[in-house]
Design a protein around this motif. Structure first.
Motif, PDB file in Angstrom:
ATOM      1  N   LEU A 188       0.828  -1.207   0.000  1.00 57.83           N
ATOM      2  CA  LEU A 188       0.000   0.000   0.000  1.00 57.83           C
ATOM      3  C   LEU A 188       0.862   1.258   0.000  1.00 57.83           C
ATOM      4  O   LEU A 188       0.550   2.240  -0.695  1.00 57.83           O
ATOM      5  CB  LEU A 188      -0.934  -0.009   1.211  1.00 57.83           C
ATOM      6  N   THR A 195      -7.072   3.454  -1.992  1.00 58.55           N
ATOM      7  CA  THR A 195      -8.222   2.572  -1.766  1.00 58.55           C
ATOM      8  C   THR A 195      -7.824   1.127  -2.034  1.00 58.55           C
ATOM      9  O   THR A 195      -7.261   0.821  -3.091  1.00 58.55           O
ATOM     10  CB  THR A 195      -9.407   2.927  -2.679  1.00 58.55           C
ATOM     11  N   LEU A 196      -8.125   0.252  -1.080  1.00 56.96           N
ATOM     12  CA  LEU A 196      -7.909  -1.187  -1.242  1.00 56.96           C
ATOM     13  C   LEU A 196      -9.279  -1.830  -1.477  1.00 56.96           C
ATOM     14  O   LEU A 196     -10.188  -1.655  -0.684  1.00 56.96           O
ATOM     15  CB  LEU A 196      -7.241  -1.778  -0.005  1.00 56.96           C
ATOM     16  N   ALA A 214      -5.003  -1.686   5.673  1.00 58.71           N
ATOM     17  CA  ALA A 214      -5.618  -0.455   5.179  1.00 58.71           C
ATOM     18  C   ALA A 214      -5.706   0.583   6.287  1.00 58.71           C
ATOM     19  O   ALA A 214      -5.421   1.768   6.083  1.00 58.71           O
ATOM     20  CB  ALA A 214      -7.011  -0.747   4.614  1.00 58.71           C
ATOM     21  N   CYS A 219      -5.515   4.128   4.268  1.00 59.77           N
ATOM     22  CA  CYS A 219      -6.251   4.165   3.008  1.00 59.77           C
ATOM     23  C   CYS A 219      -7.659   3.608   3.208  1.00 59.77           C
ATOM     24  O   CYS A 219      -7.945   2.920   4.197  1.00 59.77           O
ATOM     25  CB  CYS A 219      -5.507   3.394   1.907  1.00 59.77           C
ATOM     26  N   LEU A 221     -11.007   1.291   2.627  1.00 54.25           N
ATOM     27  CA  LEU A 221     -11.258  -0.122   2.373  1.00 54.25           C
ATOM     28  C   LEU A 221     -12.631  -0.241   1.722  1.00 54.25           C
ATOM     29  O   LEU A 221     -13.647   0.154   2.299  1.00 54.25           O
ATOM     30  CB  LEU A 221     -11.226  -0.911   3.682  1.00 54.25           C
TER      31      LEU A 221
END
Length: 248
Positions: A188, A195-196, A214, A219, A221
Motif C-alpha cells: 500500500l 483505496t484497497l 488499510a 487508506c 477499504l
C-alpha cells in the motif's frame, strides 16, 4: 471406510484435505487447475480440471464416494449450484463448508464488482485490486484502469488477462498469498494506494490482514459483498461430522 469427494480450491479446503490425510480418510480433492494441485498437502489425491454438473455427477457415481464436501469460494456461486445439482442427481449427500464473514469491519461496501467500479470513479488516487483476475473487466474503464494495481496469481493467464484488459504493465502485481498485514502495508505504501478493494473473504481469505493493513496505511477499504448469504458448516463442524461418519 467412507470416501469423501472434496471440492476445494480454498484455504479451508486445503486445511480439510490436510486433516483427512493425517487421519487416513480416503478422499479426492477436486481443483480447477494444475496450479491448484501444487497447493494441496502431500498425500492428497487430486482430480484436476474444471467440470460442469454432468461431469461432476459422473465422477460422484464412479468414484465410490459416500459424501461430498463443497469447500469452494463463497463467490463461486455457479460452481456451488453445479455441485448441488450433481449431488442430488447422483443421490450423494453434500455438506457446504461456509467461510465465516468479517462483515463487521468499518468500510465502504459495494453490492457487486460493477458497483465497486462505479464508486472508484468518484474516489481519488491509486487503487489496489485484490479481487482476483476473473472479474477485472469491471475495472478496465478508461481513466480508472490506469489508477488500478491488480494483484493476481503468478500465472501466465492471469498476467495475460491484465494486459489484454489494458492495465499498465508497471501496475500489475503477480504474487501468491497468503499475505501478512506487514506485506499488505508495504504494498500500500510502495504504490501510494488510497483505496484497497477486496471481497468479504473471511479469515482464510486474508480479509483481516487487508483490513488491518488499510487502517495502518491510512487508506480506504472498499468491500464487495458476497452474492448471497449461505447456510452451512464451519471447517470444525465438518471435521466433527466426518469423525462421526468414521466411527459409525
Amino acid at each position: 471406510m467412507n470416501k469423501v469427494l472434496l471440492f476445494g480450491g480454498t484455504g479451508e479446503g486445503r486445511a480439510l484435505a490436510e486433516w483427512m490425510v493425517a487421519r487416513g480418510i480416503p478422499h479426492t480433492v477436486c481443483v480447477a487447475t494444475e496450479y491448484g494441485e501444487t497447493l494441496l498437502p502431500a498425500g492428497a489425491e487430486a482430480h484436476v480440471g474444471r467440470m460442469d454438473s454432468g461431469e461432476m455427477e459422473a465422477l460422484m457415481r464412479a468414484g465410490g464416494y459416500s459424501l461430498a464436501v463443497d469447500a469452494t469460494h463463497p463467490y463461486a456461486v455457479e460452481v456451488t449450484e453445479h455441485i448441488r445439482a450433481a449431488a442430488e442427481a447422483a443421490g450423494l449427500p453434500v455438506l457446504r463448508l461456509v467461510r465465516q464473514s468479517d462483515g463487521g469491519e468499518l468500510c465502504r461496501r459495494a453490492k457487486d464488482m460493477a458497483g465497486a467500479a462505479d464508486m472508484l470513479e468518484q474516489m481519488p488516487g491509486h487503487v489496489l485490486l485484490t479481487t482476483g483476475s476473473k472479474e477485472l473487466h469491471h475495472f478496465a474503464r478508461p481513466g480508472l484502469a490506469e489508477r488500478c494495481y491488480p494483484r493476481v496469481l503468478p500465472m501466465a493467464d492471469s498476467l495475460e488477462r491484465c494486459l489484454t484488459l489494458g492495465f499498465p504493465p508497471k501496475n500489475i502485481i503477480c504474487m501468491q498469498g497468503p499475505f501478512s498485514r506487514e506485506l499488505n502495508v508495504a504494498l500500500l505504501r510502495q504504490y501510494h494506494i488510497q483505496t484497497l478493494v477486496t471481497k468479504d473473504t473471511g479469515g482464510y481469505g486474508g480479509f483481516r490482514e487487508k483490513a488491518e493493513a488499510a487502517r495502518e496505511a491510512g487508506c480506504a477499504l472498499l468491500v464487495v459483498e458476497r452474492p448471497s448469504r449461505e447456510t452451512g458448516l464451519t471447517l470444525e463442524e465438518i471435521q466433527k461430522k466426518l469423525m462421526e461418519e468414521e466411527n459409525a
